[in-house]
Design a protein around this motif. Structure first.
Motif, PDB file in Angstrom:
ATOM      1  N   ASP A  39       0.853  -1.178   0.000  1.00  0.00           N
ATOM      2  CA  ASP A  39       0.000   0.000   0.000  1.00  0.00           C
ATOM      3  C   ASP A  39       0.896   1.238   0.000  1.00  0.00           C
ATOM      4  N   ALA A  40       0.305   2.421   0.025  1.00  0.00           N
ATOM      5  CA  ALA A  40       1.073   3.661  -0.058  1.00  0.00           C
ATOM      6  C   ALA A  40       1.996   3.871   1.136  1.00  0.00           C
ATOM      7  N   GLU A  41       1.720   3.210   2.267  1.00  0.00           N
ATOM      8  CA  GLU A  41       2.559   3.327   3.463  1.00  0.00           C
ATOM      9  C   GLU A  41       3.646   2.250   3.514  1.00  0.00           C
ATOM     10  N   GLY A  42       3.694   1.348   2.535  1.00  0.00           N
ATOM     11  CA  GLY A  42       4.722   0.325   2.483  1.00  0.00           C
ATOM     12  C   GLY A  42       4.351  -0.981   3.163  1.00  0.00           C
ATOM     13  N   LYS A  43       3.094  -1.145   3.559  1.00  0.00           N
ATOM     14  CA  LYS A  43       2.664  -2.391   4.192  1.00  0.00           C
ATOM     15  C   LYS A  43       2.304  -3.406   3.106  1.00  0.00           C
ATOM     16  N   VAL A  44       2.717  -4.651   3.325  1.00  0.00           N
ATOM     17  CA  VAL A  44       2.496  -5.701   2.333  1.00  0.00           C
ATOM     18  C   VAL A  44       1.016  -6.056   2.271  1.00  0.00           C
ATOM     19  N   LEU A  45       0.446  -5.967   1.069  1.00  0.00           N
ATOM     20  CA  LEU A  45      -0.937  -6.378   0.849  1.00  0.00           C
ATOM     21  C   LEU A  45      -0.997  -7.833   0.409  1.00  0.00           C
TER      22      LEU A  45
END
Length: 125
Positions: A39-45
């Motif tokens: 996602d835009a915050e760098g969390k793995v989707l």
């Protein structure tokens, strides 16, 4: 009044054309078989196989320098964020290195072209 509108539109057009020219970065290849979609915050989707992503030479839509992420359109046309770590990009970070000069003790020391591992690009400054 008309002059102000024309000048304003001209400035907006020049700004948008300049912004488009700055995003010339492209993805040349995927460096791993499995690539993380973020996602835009760098969390793995999710993690996908590189074959599920568009063929290389993909245009980068947006860059997040702070998190080292790039946004592209996936095969379905949806914007997705990818970590630069998994990609070979057309442009990389440029790191300025100061050359380290070696101590010389003999006249013969001046014959060697050592750069302390910084490579041939060292100008000897």
């Amino acid at each position: 009044m008309l002059k102000k509108i024309i000048i304003g539109l001209l400035c907006m057009w020049m700004f948008s054309a300049n912004a488009e020219n700055n995003l010339t970065m492209r993805i040349l290849s995927y460096e791993a078989d499995q690539v993380e979609i973020l996602d835009a915050e760098g969390k793995v989707l999710r993690t996908v196989d590189k074959t599920a992503l568009p063929e290389p030479d993909v245009a980068v839509i947006q860059i997040n320098e702070e998190l080292e992420l790039v946004q592209i359109e996936d095969s379905q046309g949806q914007p997705v964020w990818l970590d630069m770590y998994y990609l070979r990009l057309s442009e990389g970070k440029q790191v300025a290195l100061k050359c380290i000069t070696l101590q010389t003790s003999l006249a013969s020391d001046h014959q060697e072209a050592g750069t302390m591992g910084l490579g041939g690009g060292c100008s000897g400054e």
